[in-house]
Design a protein around this motif. Structure first.
Motif, PDB file in Angstrom:
ATOM      1  N   ILE A  40      -8.299   1.983  -4.231  1.00 17.95           N
ATOM      2  CA  ILE A  40      -9.126   2.195  -3.045  1.00 17.95           C
ATOM      3  C   ILE A  40     -10.537   1.663  -3.313  1.00 17.95           C
ATOM      4  O   ILE A  40     -11.124   1.915  -4.363  1.00 17.95           O
ATOM      5  CB  ILE A  40      -9.195   3.686  -2.668  1.00 17.95           C
ATOM      6  CG1 ILE A  40      -7.794   4.222  -2.350  1.00 17.95           C
ATOM      7  CG2 ILE A  40     -10.126   3.900  -1.484  1.00 17.95           C
ATOM      8  CD1 ILE A  40      -7.166   3.643  -1.120  1.00 17.95           C
ATOM      9  N   TRP A  43      -7.744  -1.175   0.404  1.00 18.80           N
ATOM     10  CA  TRP A  43      -6.960  -0.991  -0.824  1.00 18.80           C
ATOM     11  C   TRP A  43      -6.515  -2.346  -1.331  1.00 18.80           C
ATOM     12  O   TRP A  43      -6.147  -3.228  -0.550  1.00 18.80           O
ATOM     13  CB  TRP A  43      -5.728  -0.126  -0.572  1.00 18.80           C
ATOM     14  CG  TRP A  43      -4.830  -0.008  -1.777  1.00 18.80           C
ATOM     15  CD1 TRP A  43      -4.958   0.858  -2.822  1.00 18.80           C
ATOM     16  CD2 TRP A  43      -3.684  -0.823  -2.067  1.00 18.80           C
ATOM     17  NE1 TRP A  43      -3.965   0.628  -3.751  1.00 18.80           N
ATOM     18  CE2 TRP A  43      -3.167  -0.399  -3.309  1.00 18.80           C
ATOM     19  CE3 TRP A  43      -3.064  -1.886  -1.403  1.00 18.80           C
ATOM     20  CZ2 TRP A  43      -2.056  -0.976  -3.893  1.00 18.80           C
ATOM     21  CZ3 TRP A  43      -1.938  -2.473  -1.989  1.00 18.80           C
ATOM     22  CH2 TRP A  43      -1.453  -2.024  -3.215  1.00 18.80           C
ATOM     23  N   PHE A  52       0.834  -1.204   0.000  1.00 21.68           N
ATOM     24  CA  PHE A  52       0.000   0.000   0.000  1.00 21.68           C
ATOM     25  C   PHE A  52       0.869   1.254   0.000  1.00 21.68           C
ATOM     26  O   PHE A  52       0.618   2.213  -0.760  1.00 21.68           O
ATOM     27  CB  PHE A  52      -0.909  -0.029   1.230  1.00 21.68           C
ATOM     28  CG  PHE A  52      -1.617   1.263   1.508  1.00 21.68           C
ATOM     29  CD1 PHE A  52      -2.731   1.638   0.776  1.00 21.68           C
ATOM     30  CD2 PHE A  52      -1.169   2.108   2.513  1.00 21.68           C
ATOM     31  CE1 PHE A  52      -3.381   2.846   1.028  1.00 21.68           C
ATOM     32  CE2 PHE A  52      -1.820   3.297   2.785  1.00 21.68           C
ATOM     33  CZ  PHE A  52      -2.926   3.665   2.037  1.00 21.68           C
ATOM     34  N   GLN A 107      -2.888   8.271   0.022  1.00 19.84           N
ATOM     35  CA  GLN A 107      -3.654   7.268  -0.699  1.00 19.84           C
ATOM     36  C   GLN A 107      -3.156   7.125  -2.135  1.00 19.84           C
ATOM     37  O   GLN A 107      -2.930   8.127  -2.821  1.00 19.84           O
ATOM     38  CB  GLN A 107      -5.137   7.633  -0.699  1.00 19.84           C
ATOM     39  CG  GLN A 107      -5.745   7.622   0.699  1.00 19.84           C
ATOM     40  CD  GLN A 107      -7.242   7.838   0.676  1.00 19.84           C
ATOM     41  OE1 GLN A 107      -7.890   7.671  -0.358  1.00 19.84           O
ATOM     42  NE2 GLN A 107      -7.805   8.203   1.814  1.00 19.84           N
TER      43      GLN A 107
END
Length: 359
Positions: free
Chosen positions: A344, A354, A180, A339
């Motif tokens: 997402i 995610w 991530f 992000q």
């Protein structure tokens, strides 16, 4: 109220008194108050009505002499300032209660000797032990094995101990957080580690480092911080004030991440913009708006249910040969981490996650 009831009210009611008032045998009273025992619904209703009228409570001490079971399960944890442990203790207690068991909490504080805990276990004559406390597992397990005491280790995996373990998916969680953060285009990675030798912290680091290597990133800076807020605060202060400040910081649990968030803000850094800070556990306050911590969730309901399932099987002598039970978690995306542009998605409960394959 009858004369018999008035007489009985002057002393503690016995099962004989309940049986007499209900018009049933003493064995029917015993079966009514024994978890899982067979008793007709009509008989149960009469016994419960009589017990209520007489304010009768089963004598658990006397019953334990007959059954040789205390109906007490002990759980040992190291610290309660990590909010994951009060939550899991509550869930386990709630799931044991319908089975007739009560939970005895023992809080360790880094003792090197297992003798104090062993003394408590002997004193209360517990039926089983849940060991969530770090340290002295091999020695204590050997003593429990000699005594025939069933033990389940909770998030306390130790292959050398040869015990039955229920653990979160630490390695996979660490790897998921690394992927991530890579997708968020971070370049400088660090890890605030728990105490050395604690399996959960080491497994999380192993997954994190492996996924970073697979993604072509350098190994993370690893800083020993312990699991306590104060130690994590001091360690995060050193890391975030240094000249080579990381732009992605993974903390071994949420409690440590809260300390890192406070340090970042005190140093003028905006989590989620200037630096990404992520944790592990997803304790209840992680979702509070002022914290909004990105973390990897350990589901306390599922962990608690698995601990109780395995423990009951061990106590009944019906456990299988499985020594390690892994309970999967999930990545929860909030505001403390940058992000990625893609991936997402929203879980059914409204939390965000995610995945590289998501749109």
């Amino acid at each position: 109220m009858t004369d018999d009831q008035r007489r009985i009210r002057t002393k503690a009611a016995t099962s004989f008194d309940v049986a007499r008032l209900a018009g049933v045998s003493r064995s029917a009273v015993s079966r009514t108050f024994t978890q899982g025992a067979s008793v007709a619904p009509e008989t149960r209703a009469r016994v419960m009505e009589a017990a209520k009228a007489l304010r009768y409570r089963p004598n658990l001490a006397a019953r334990s002499l007959i059954t040789r079971r205390s109906m007490i399960v002990a759980i040992a944890v190291s610290h309660l300032d990590n909010q994951f442990y009060p939550a899991i203790v509550q869930r386990i207690s709630e799931q044991l209660a319908p089975l007739g068991y009560r939970l005895l909490l023992y809080v360790t504080h880094g003792e090197e000797s297992h003798e104090p805990l062993l003394g408590e276990l002997r004193h209360f004559g517990v039926d089983a032990l849940i060991l969530a406390s770090r340290g002295f597992a091999p020695e204590l397990l050997a003593e429990c094995d000699l005594a025939g005491l069933p033990v389940v280790m909770l998030n306390n995996a130790s292959p050398a101990s040869h015990g039955v373990m229920v653990v979160g998916d630490n390695y996979r969680g660490g790897a998921a957080l690394a992927r991530f953060l890579i997708a968020g285009e971070h370049r400088r990675f660090a890890y605030l580690a728990g105490d050395r030798g604690v399996s959960s912290s080491e497994e999380r680091l192993a997954g994190y480092a492996a996924a970073l290597a697979e993604g072509g990133r350098d190994a993370p800076l690893v800083v020993d911080a312990g699991f306590e807020f104060e130690r994590a605060f001091a360690a995060a202060s050193d890391v975030l004030r240094g000249p080579a400040r990381p732009d992605a910081l993974f903390c071994a649990n949420d409690n440590m991440a809260f300390a890192a968030l406070q340090v970042a803000r005190q140093n003028g850094l905006a989590p989620g913009r200037d630096i990404s800070i992520v944790g592990f556990d997803n304790v209840a306050i992680s979702g509070w708006p002022d914290l909004a911590l990105t973390t990897y969730s350990q589901p306390v309901d599922a962990l608690g249910a698995k601990v109780v399932e395995v423990l009951v099987a061990l106590m009944a002598g019906k456990a299988d040969d499985t020594t390690e039970h892994r309970v999967p978690g999930r990545l929860v995306v909030r505001d403390t981490a940058r992000q990625p542009a893609h991936g997402i998605f929203t879980y059914a409960d409204g939390e965000r996650g995610w995945h590289p394959g998501a749109p």
